[in-house]
Design a protein around this motif. Structure first.
Motif, PDB file in Angstrom:
ATOM      1  N   TYR A  42      -5.756   5.191   4.648  1.00  0.00           N
ATOM      2  CA  TYR A  42      -4.864   5.723   5.449  1.00  0.00           C
ATOM      3  C   TYR A  42      -3.971   6.027   5.074  1.00  0.00           C
ATOM      4  CZ  TYR A  42      -2.524   2.525   8.583  1.00  0.00           C
ATOM      5  OH  TYR A  42      -1.411   1.981   8.409  1.00  0.00           O
ATOM      6  N   LYS A  43      -3.408   6.058   4.343  1.00  0.00           N
ATOM      7  CA  LYS A  43      -2.173   6.397   4.249  1.00  0.00           C
ATOM      8  C   LYS A  43      -2.673   6.949   2.701  1.00  0.00           C
ATOM      9  CE  LYS A  43       0.797   2.057   4.857  1.00  0.00           C
ATOM     10  NZ  LYS A  43       1.829   0.947   5.469  1.00  0.00           N
ATOM     11  N   ALA A  44      -3.491   6.700   2.133  1.00  0.00           N
ATOM     12  CA  ALA A  44      -3.415   7.684   1.615  1.00  0.00           C
ATOM     13  C   ALA A  44      -3.946   9.315   1.862  1.00  0.00           C
ATOM     14  CB  ALA A  44      -5.076   7.620   0.574  1.00  0.00           C
ATOM     15  N   ILE A  45      -4.675   9.595   2.909  1.00  0.00           N
ATOM     16  CA  ILE A  45      -5.691  10.426   3.540  1.00  0.00           C
ATOM     17  C   ILE A  45      -3.990  11.536   3.665  1.00  0.00           C
ATOM     18  CG2 ILE A  45      -6.427  11.428   5.367  1.00  0.00           C
ATOM     19  CD1 ILE A  45      -8.405   8.950   5.444  1.00  0.00           C
ATOM     20  N   ARG A  46      -2.884   9.959   4.671  1.00  0.00           N
ATOM     21  CA  ARG A  46      -2.113  10.916   5.090  1.00  0.00           C
ATOM     22  C   ARG A  46      -1.486  11.860   3.206  1.00  0.00           C
ATOM     23  NH1 ARG A  46       0.879   6.495   8.852  1.00  0.00           N
ATOM     24  NH2 ARG A  46       2.290   6.466   7.282  1.00  0.00           N
ATOM     25  N   LEU A  47      -0.887  11.489   2.474  1.00  0.00           N
ATOM     26  CA  LEU A  47      -0.105  11.709   1.540  1.00  0.00           C
ATOM     27  C   LEU A  47      -1.347  13.233   0.725  1.00  0.00           C
ATOM     28  CD1 LEU A  47       1.734   9.118   0.669  1.00  0.00           C
ATOM     29  CD2 LEU A  47       2.914  10.839   1.612  1.00  0.00           C
ATOM     30  N   GLY A  48      -2.353  12.922   1.135  1.00  0.00           N
ATOM     31  CA  GLY A  48      -3.513  14.026   0.624  1.00  0.00           C
ATOM     32  C   GLY A  48      -3.550  12.952  -0.988  1.00  0.00           C
ATOM     33  N   ASP A  54      -1.830  10.163  -7.523  1.00  0.00           N
ATOM     34  CA  ASP A  54      -1.847  10.636  -7.150  1.00  0.00           C
ATOM     35  C   ASP A  54      -4.161  10.442  -6.641  1.00  0.00           C
ATOM     36  OD1 ASP A  54       0.089  12.315  -6.926  1.00  0.00           O
ATOM     37  OD2 ASP A  54      -0.717  13.307  -9.058  1.00  0.00           O
ATOM     38  N   LYS A  55      -4.236   9.661  -7.665  1.00  0.00           N
ATOM     39  CA  LYS A  55      -5.775   8.972  -7.364  1.00  0.00           C
ATOM     40  C   LYS A  55      -5.796   7.977  -7.893  1.00  0.00           C
ATOM     41  CE  LYS A  55     -10.355  10.063  -9.515  1.00  0.00           C
ATOM     42  NZ  LYS A  55     -11.535  10.380 -10.907  1.00  0.00           N
ATOM     43  N   ILE A  56      -6.351   6.963  -6.643  1.00  0.00           N
ATOM     44  CA  ILE A  56      -6.656   5.669  -6.956  1.00  0.00           C
ATOM     45  C   ILE A  56      -8.303   5.070  -6.171  1.00  0.00           C
ATOM     46  CG2 ILE A  56      -5.999   3.509  -5.293  1.00  0.00           C
ATOM     47  CD1 ILE A  56      -3.674   4.892  -4.214  1.00  0.00           C
ATOM     48  N   ALA A  57      -8.794   4.458  -7.363  1.00  0.00           N
ATOM     49  CA  ALA A  57      -9.762   3.795  -7.458  1.00  0.00           C
ATOM     50  C   ALA A  57      -9.927   1.798  -6.661  1.00  0.00           C
ATOM     51  CB  ALA A  57     -10.708   3.624  -8.791  1.00  0.00           C
ATOM     52  N   VAL A  58     -10.904   1.511  -5.904  1.00  0.00           N
ATOM     53  CA  VAL A  58     -10.143   0.173  -5.531  1.00  0.00           C
ATOM     54  C   VAL A  58     -11.501  -1.100  -5.494  1.00  0.00           C
ATOM     55  CG1 VAL A  58     -10.164   0.887  -3.532  1.00  0.00           C
ATOM     56  CG2 VAL A  58      -9.476  -1.389  -4.307  1.00  0.00           C
ATOM     57  N   GLY A  59     -11.925  -1.538  -6.241  1.00  0.00           N
ATOM     58  CA  GLY A  59     -13.168  -1.927  -6.108  1.00  0.00           C
ATOM     59  C   GLY A  59     -13.831  -3.027  -5.030  1.00  0.00           C
ATOM     60  N   THR A  76       0.998  -0.828  -0.091  1.00  0.00           N
ATOM     61  CA  THR A  76      -0.387  -0.304   0.164  1.00  0.00           C
ATOM     62  C   THR A  76       0.570   1.149   0.171  1.00  0.00           C
ATOM     63  OG1 THR A  76      -0.223   0.379   2.320  1.00  0.00           O
ATOM     64  CG2 THR A  76      -1.898  -1.251   1.635  1.00  0.00           C
ATOM     65  N   ALA A  77       2.233   1.544   0.462  1.00  0.00           N
ATOM     66  CA  ALA A  77       3.464   2.245   0.635  1.00  0.00           C
ATOM     67  C   ALA A  77       3.641   2.468  -0.351  1.00  0.00           C
ATOM     68  CB  ALA A  77       4.559   2.439   1.491  1.00  0.00           C
ATOM     69  N   ALA A  78       3.661   1.478  -1.818  1.00  0.00           N
ATOM     70  CA  ALA A  78       4.097   1.959  -2.715  1.00  0.00           C
ATOM     71  C   ALA A  78       3.262   2.383  -3.333  1.00  0.00           C
ATOM     72  CB  ALA A  78       4.603   0.309  -3.462  1.00  0.00           C
ATOM     73  N   ILE A  79       1.795   1.907  -3.850  1.00  0.00           N
ATOM     74  CA  ILE A  79       1.379   2.511  -4.813  1.00  0.00           C
ATOM     75  C   ILE A  79       0.446   3.771  -4.091  1.00  0.00           C
ATOM     76  CG2 ILE A  79      -1.749   2.138  -4.957  1.00  0.00           C
ATOM     77  CD1 ILE A  79      -1.452  -0.823  -4.403  1.00  0.00           C
ATOM     78  N   VAL A  80      -0.084   4.229  -2.316  1.00  0.00           N
ATOM     79  CA  VAL A  80       0.057   5.756  -2.456  1.00  0.00           C
ATOM     80  C   VAL A  80       1.056   6.615  -2.900  1.00  0.00           C
ATOM     81  CG1 VAL A  80      -1.823   5.170  -1.238  1.00  0.00           C
ATOM     82  CG2 VAL A  80       0.742   5.711  -0.203  1.00  0.00           C
ATOM     83  N   ASN A  81       2.389   6.389  -3.005  1.00  0.00           N
ATOM     84  CA  ASN A  81       3.681   7.449  -3.919  1.00  0.00           C
ATOM     85  C   ASN A  81       3.649   7.473  -4.586  1.00  0.00           C
ATOM     86  OD1 ASN A  81       5.144   7.394  -0.734  1.00  0.00           O
ATOM     87  ND2 ASN A  81       5.695   6.283  -0.834  1.00  0.00           N
ATOM     88  N   GLU A  82       2.873   6.700  -5.481  1.00  0.00           N
ATOM     89  CA  GLU A  82       2.803   6.852  -6.889  1.00  0.00           C
ATOM     90  C   GLU A  82       1.633   7.272  -7.808  1.00  0.00           C
ATOM     91  OE1 GLU A  82       5.700   5.256  -8.823  1.00  0.00           O
ATOM     92  OE2 GLU A  82       5.563   6.043 -10.446  1.00  0.00           O
TER      93      GLU A  82
END
Ligand SMILES: [Zn+2]
Length: 341
Positions: free
Chosen positions: A273-279, A238-243, A230-236
């Motif tokens: 929560y990682k997404a929130i942390r990184l905006g 800006d917008k994430i959609a998950v099923g 999850t850290a690798a994904i939120v770092n890469e």
């Protein structure tokens, strides 16, 4: 960079008397500081600095069974507290009244996943979240019930990372745990399968503790993997959609073992929560039809029913685009997050 403290509960069976003894040694060093500091006030009318105290205590660490940097840390904390509270004398640390406290510097400990080695002794702790930065300093400390904890102070970047402008859809599955719409895959071995034999043996032998330990190990490994992925994904992105994949329905099927091993809900929770942390913007979307819809033309021409579990790639009968099943599903999830399905 900002400093963050992570606290972990040390497993009772690994603390033994060692930490208690070391705590007493720290009290001893503290009380010594208190004594010589008062003498300094009497003789010279001023307090001793951390540097002075360190010089006076140098060489006694080994005898006390402590790392030399721990003694140094005690001296520093003592001098700092005197200054902070504007006192010439602080409370004595006693065996009965003071809770155990053993400070250390980053160099004095070695941290490996869920084990901290200090002064030649290994202590295991419950890895409630992984430690992804170098430990700067920290302490072992005791609560009023006598349980020991370890605090690690780590450095974390303060700034929200720069925007990448990238968007991604994520298909959570069984064969591949997470497939991204750009074709990147995140996968790990099935942990339940990996420990199946060990677990069965322990259960047969009625070794309750062993069974618990194996379960904890599986849980920790899964959590650790989730953290990293999850850290690798939120770092890469800006917008994430998950099923909105849910394990509750599938848990009743013959795939139950794989489903509970996948741990989708934990994965999604961490991602959120990682997404929130990184905006980073994250949306959970209804993923129905994502596997059968052609992400190029929108026709529902993909493999239906149970067959779709076996078929890994297919060609759209309407527009002729060839698809990898999971990547196509991830692409749809991203599109659904924009316009619905
Ligand atoms: Zn098509």
């Amino acid at each position: 960079m900002k400093l963050t403290t992570l606290q972990y509960r040390i497993k009772d069976q690994t603390t033994g008397k060692r930490l208690v003894e070391m705590g007493y040694s720290c009290n001893y060093a503290w009380n010594y500081c208190n004594e010589v500091n008062q003498e300094s006030w009497k003789k010279f009318g001023k307090p001793l600095s951390a540097f002075d105290l360190h010089k006076l205590t140098s060489g006694c660490a080994k005898e006390l069974g402590l790392h030399s940097q721990t003694v140094q840390a005690v001296c520093e904390e003592y001098a700092k507290s005197c200054k902070q509270y504007k006192k010439r004398k602080l409370n004595w640390r006693s065996r009965k009244k003071s809770l155990g406290w053993i400070p250390f510097k980053g160099k004095g400990v070695k941290v490996e996943v869920d084990t901290v080695t200090y002064s030649g002794h290994r202590f295991k702790f419950w890895l409630s979240r992984s430690i992804d930065s170098k430990v700067r300093f920290g302490s072992f400390c005791q609560d009023s019930k006598g349980h020991w904890f370890v605090n690690f102070v780590i450095e974390q970047p303060e700034i929200i990372r720069e925007k990448t402008g990238k968007e991604v859809g994520i298909d959570l599955g069984l064969k591949t745990l997470a497939t991204l719409s750009d074709g990147i895959e995140f996968n790990r071995e099935n942990l339940i399968k990996k420990f199946e034999k060990q677990l069965a043996m322990a259960q047969q032998a009625r070794k309750k503790k062993r069974v618990t330990a194996i379960h904890a190990k599986i849980k920790n490994k899964r959590k650790d993997w989730n953290h990293k992925a999850t850290a690798a994904i939120v770092n890469e992105y800006d917008k994430i959609a998950v099923g909105n994949v849910s394990s509750s329905k599938l848990k009743k099927t013959r795939m139950a073992k794989s489903v509970s091993d996948a741990g989708w809900s934990d994965f999604k929770r961490m991602l959120a929560y990682k997404a929130i942390r990184l905006g980073v913007e994250m949306n959970e979307v209804n993923e129905s039809w994502s596997t059968v819809t052609c992400s190029s033309c929108g026709s529902r021409s993909g493999p239906h029913g149970l067959r779709h579990l076996i078929v890994r790639d297919w060609i759209c009968s309407d527009c002729g685009t060839s698809h990898l099943r999971d990547v196509n599903a991830a692409k749809n999830i991203l599109q659904f997050s924009v316009r619905g399905n």
